[in-house]
Design an enzyme around this catalytic site. Sequence first.
Site, PDB file in Angstrom:
ATOM      1  N   PRO A  44       0.779  -1.317  -0.095  1.00 50.10           N
ATOM      2  CA  PRO A  44      -0.148   0.111   0.026  1.00 50.10           C
ATOM      3  C   PRO A  44       0.994   1.340  -0.140  1.00 50.10           C
ATOM      4  CG  PRO A  44      -0.837  -1.659   1.569  1.00 50.10           C
ATOM      5  CD  PRO A  44       0.554  -2.113   1.116  1.00 50.10           C
ATOM      6  N   GLU A  45       0.600   2.160  -0.845  1.00 49.48           N
ATOM      7  CA  GLU A  45       1.490   3.533  -0.913  1.00 49.48           C
ATOM      8  C   GLU A  45       0.096   4.556  -0.645  1.00 49.48           C
ATOM      9  OE1 GLU A  45       3.468   4.030  -4.372  1.00 49.48           O
ATOM     10  OE2 GLU A  45       4.106   1.864  -4.511  1.00 49.48           O
ATOM     11  N   LYS A  89       2.492   7.037   4.556  1.00 51.79           N
ATOM     12  CA  LYS A  89       1.736   5.737   4.312  1.00 51.79           C
ATOM     13  C   LYS A  89       1.090   5.302   5.926  1.00 51.79           C
ATOM     14  CE  LYS A  89       5.242   4.420   0.951  1.00 51.79           C
ATOM     15  NZ  LYS A  89       6.176   3.428   0.591  1.00 51.79           N
TER      16      LYS A  89
END
Length: 255
Positions: free
Chosen positions: A2-3, A60
Site C-alpha cells: 500500500p502506498e 503511508k
Amino acid sequence: MPELPEVEAARRAVEEHCVGKKITKAVIANDSKVIDGVSPSDFEASLLGKTIVSAHRKGKNMWLQLDSPPFPSFQFGMAGAVYIKGVAVTKYKRSAVKDTDEWPSKYSKLFIELDDGLELSFTDKRRFAKVRLLEDPASVPPISELGPDALLEPMTIDEFIKSLSKKKIAIKALLLDQSYIAGIGNWLADEVLYHARIHPLQVASSLTRESCETLHQCIKQVGEFLSIWTICLRDLNFCFVKNNMLYGKYRGKYL
C-alpha cells in the site's frame, strides 16, 4: 505494498463514514508482531466509549483522533488494509477480503463497532503492519521522521527546486526517500516520473527548472488521481469520465 493512494482512500472513507460516532465494541488481535507495545486488553479498554473525531494521514501512516488520547495508529506495511462493512474503501489485492468471507476476517488485527452499527476492521495477512496506541502519533517515530506529505503538505515550487539542486542522487531514489517526501513508493514514483518525462536515474540536481516545475505538478496531480482511482476499484458509481479525464465525488465535492 500500500502506498499513499490506498492509505488516503482509507482515511477518506473513515472520515466520511466514522467521524462523530462512538466506539461500542473493540477486538484487538493477540499478535504482538503487529500490535506494538500494548496488550490487546489494554488497547480495547482505551478505545471503548471513545468518539472518533477525525482521521489523519502522513505518508503511508494513518491514525484516528478520538475525543481523548491515546489514539490508534496504523503503519500499513506490506499488505495492511482498512475495511468498513458495506462501504467502498479500497481492495489491495494481497489483503483482499471477499464479501462472502467471514467477518471480521481471520486476518483482522483491530475491529471496532460504532454506535450506529457500522463496523471497521484493519487487516493484515502478511503481518508486516504495525498497529500502535499513542498519545500523539505525529510526534514520535515513524511519523515524526517523515518528510512533508506528498499530497497534503507539498513544498512550494521554489522550495522544491532549491532542495533538488542540492541532491546528487537519482531522482527516483530521492522520491522513494520517506524522510524527503512521505508517501511515494515504487508505483507512484514510476507514474510521476513517466508523466513528467524524467528518467528515473537522472541525477536530481541536474534537472532543469522546467523539469522541476513539471515534476512538482505531477506529484500532486498523479497522487490525487491515483487516490480517486483506488476508490473507483471498489465503487464505480463514485467516478465518472468527462473529456478523457477521471473525476471523483468526495463529500459532495468533485475532485
